[in-house]
Design an enzyme around this catalytic site. Structure first.
Site, PDB file in Angstrom:
ATOM      1  N   ASP A 144       0.860  -1.181   0.000  1.00 57.03           N
ATOM      2  CA  ASP A 144       0.000   0.000   0.000  1.00 57.03           C
ATOM      3  C   ASP A 144       0.897   1.232   0.000  1.00 57.03           C
ATOM      4  O   ASP A 144       1.742   1.384   0.870  1.00 57.03           O
ATOM      5  CB  ASP A 144      -0.901   0.002   1.238  1.00 57.03           C
ATOM      6  CG  ASP A 144      -1.787   1.241   1.292  1.00 57.03           C
ATOM      7  OD1 ASP A 144      -2.702   1.338   0.452  1.00 57.03           O
ATOM      8  OD2 ASP A 144      -1.543   2.116   2.148  1.00 57.03           O
ATOM      9  N   GLU A 228      -1.218  -1.217  -6.322  1.00 56.94           N
ATOM     10  CA  GLU A 228      -2.376  -0.599  -6.947  1.00 56.94           C
ATOM     11  C   GLU A 228      -1.922   0.241  -8.130  1.00 56.94           C
ATOM     12  O   GLU A 228      -0.840   0.817  -8.107  1.00 56.94           O
ATOM     13  CB  GLU A 228      -3.100   0.308  -5.939  1.00 56.94           C
ATOM     14  CG  GLU A 228      -3.988  -0.458  -4.990  1.00 56.94           C
ATOM     15  CD  GLU A 228      -4.760   0.473  -4.071  1.00 56.94           C
ATOM     16  OE1 GLU A 228      -5.978   0.347  -4.009  1.00 56.94           O
ATOM     17  OE2 GLU A 228      -4.121   1.314  -3.418  1.00 56.94           O
ATOM     18  N   ASP A 310      -3.230   1.166   6.889  1.00 59.23           N
ATOM     19  CA  ASP A 310      -2.439   0.852   5.696  1.00 59.23           C
ATOM     20  C   ASP A 310      -2.118  -0.634   5.607  1.00 59.23           C
ATOM     21  O   ASP A 310      -2.051  -1.203   4.518  1.00 59.23           O
ATOM     22  CB  ASP A 310      -1.144   1.672   5.677  1.00 59.23           C
ATOM     23  CG  ASP A 310      -1.421   3.171   5.565  1.00 59.23           C
ATOM     24  OD1 ASP A 310      -2.509   3.535   5.066  1.00 59.23           O
ATOM     25  OD2 ASP A 310      -0.555   3.972   5.978  1.00 59.23           O
TER      26      ASP A 310
END
Ligand SMILES: [Zn+2]
Length: 353
Positions: A144, A228, A310
């Site tokens: 993340d 991501e 997170d």
């Protein structure tokens, strides 16, 4: 000379050969003494590069080669003739050599050396051949990327962002304001320009160093990393957020991580951003729509899970990556303490969750 020759023989669409220019160089050395300050291998190599530019222009219709002054040429290549003496890199015509400062020794089998200049400093980059085997570790993690923490891995390694960038930028703004008040063309203005450039350089160096350390540690300790898709565009509406993103050089970091994982035949998997990785509970799968950016702890009202926001997101990212490659969710991944230890050794602020 090549331009002059080209102008005179335009219809033939041919130019001087690299050997023609090498012969001319010998004659020119008698006329222009500064040419003798430089080793002949580097000079000849620059003619080879020039020839490549012209050949590409003739054969592939690329742009006509642009003229470069020796004043603005910021790099040169030493293709041969260098030597290694203990911790010194000796370049022809520079027998004092360059001291090599690193824990490891100077690599053998050097192919060539690139010398670049950045403001007032010179750097030597060594290109060498190696049999060193880079192995892939069979561990999968989710990463993340964040603002408050630079990144958090699904096995609980949290890397704090670099403070040096913030302080550096404050300093930069102050010196830039001073620069704008200096009179154009004055000596003081010239001095101030160098000062500003040096701060830029320092910020750049700190950022590059940071990105290298983090990406190396990850590529080394994990065989598969899920991240991501950085649809930064969606975030740029928020000015402060956008600035932080550029600060931390996410883009450059991702590039480094990609090529370092490629070296090891490891895999970097990208998942879409439409999945709300921060809002899903990584334990039971329920969604908290009311999660705010300021909530640092994820608390699940359904199953009672309570963990770092997170870390929860990183676990979700890993799980989405596993689904994407068609693998089962692992039961439990222990904290990869080797990664944290390596980063701590590099002087980074790291926590294990
Ligand atoms: Zn839950």
């Amino acid at each position: 000379m090549r331009t002059k020759y080209f102008a005179e023989h335009k219809n033939e669409r041919k130019g001087l050969s690299v050997f023609d220019t090498m012969r001319m160089l010998t004659a020119l050395k008698k006329e222009l003494t500064w040419l003798n300050e430089i080793n002949s291998q580097s000079l000849q190599h620059s003619l080879v590069k020039l020839d490549m530019a012209f050949r590409s222009f003739f054969r592939h219709n690329t742009d006509y080669p642009t003229f470069r002054s020796k004043k603005d040429n910021q790099y040169f290549i030493v293709p041969s003739g260098f030597k290694v003496k203990k911790n010194r890199l000796i370049i022809p015509k520079f027998m004092d050599g360059i001291v090599y400062r690193d824990e490891s020794s100077i690599p053998e089998n050097i192919k060539q050396i690139f010398v670049t200049r950045d403001v007032e400093r010179y750097y030597a980059s060594i290109q060498y051949e190696t049999d060193e085997e880079l192995t892939r570790v069979d561990v999968i993690i989710g990463i993340d990327m964040g603002i408050i923490s630079f990144l958090t891995t699904s096995d609980g390694v949290q890397v704090e962002p670099l403070n040096a960038l913030r302080t550096g930028e404050k300093k930069l703004r102050r010196e830039q304001r001073r620069l704008s008040r200096k009179k154009k063309g004055s000596e003081n203005r010239k001095k101030q320009i160098v000062k500003v450039q040096k701060i830029h350089q320092k910020i750049r160096d700190a950022r590059t160093d940071f990105n290298h350390k983090v990406s190396t540690a990850i590529a080394k300790h994990y065989g598969t990393a899920v991240v991501e898709d950085l649809s930064i565009h969606g975030m740029q509406g928020n000015h402060h957020l956008a600035k932080s993103i550029t600060d931390q050089g996410w883009h450059r970091f991702r590039q480094m991580l990609q090529y370092k994982m490629d070296w090891r035949n490891a895999e970097l998997i990208e998942i879409g951003r439409y999945e709300p990785s921060s809002k899903i509970c990584s334990k039971c799968g329920s969604i908290r729509h009311d999660l705010k950016l300021s909530d640092r702890i994820y608390h699940c009202n359904v199953c009672g899970l309570s963990m770092d926001r997170d870390l929860n997101a990183a676990i979700n990212i890993r799980n989405m990556g596993l689904i994407k490659v068609g693998r089962r969710t692992p039961e439990f991944t222990p904290v990869e303490s080797a990664t944290a230890a390596e980063l701590l050794k590099g002087g980074l602020r790291v926590a294990t969750l």
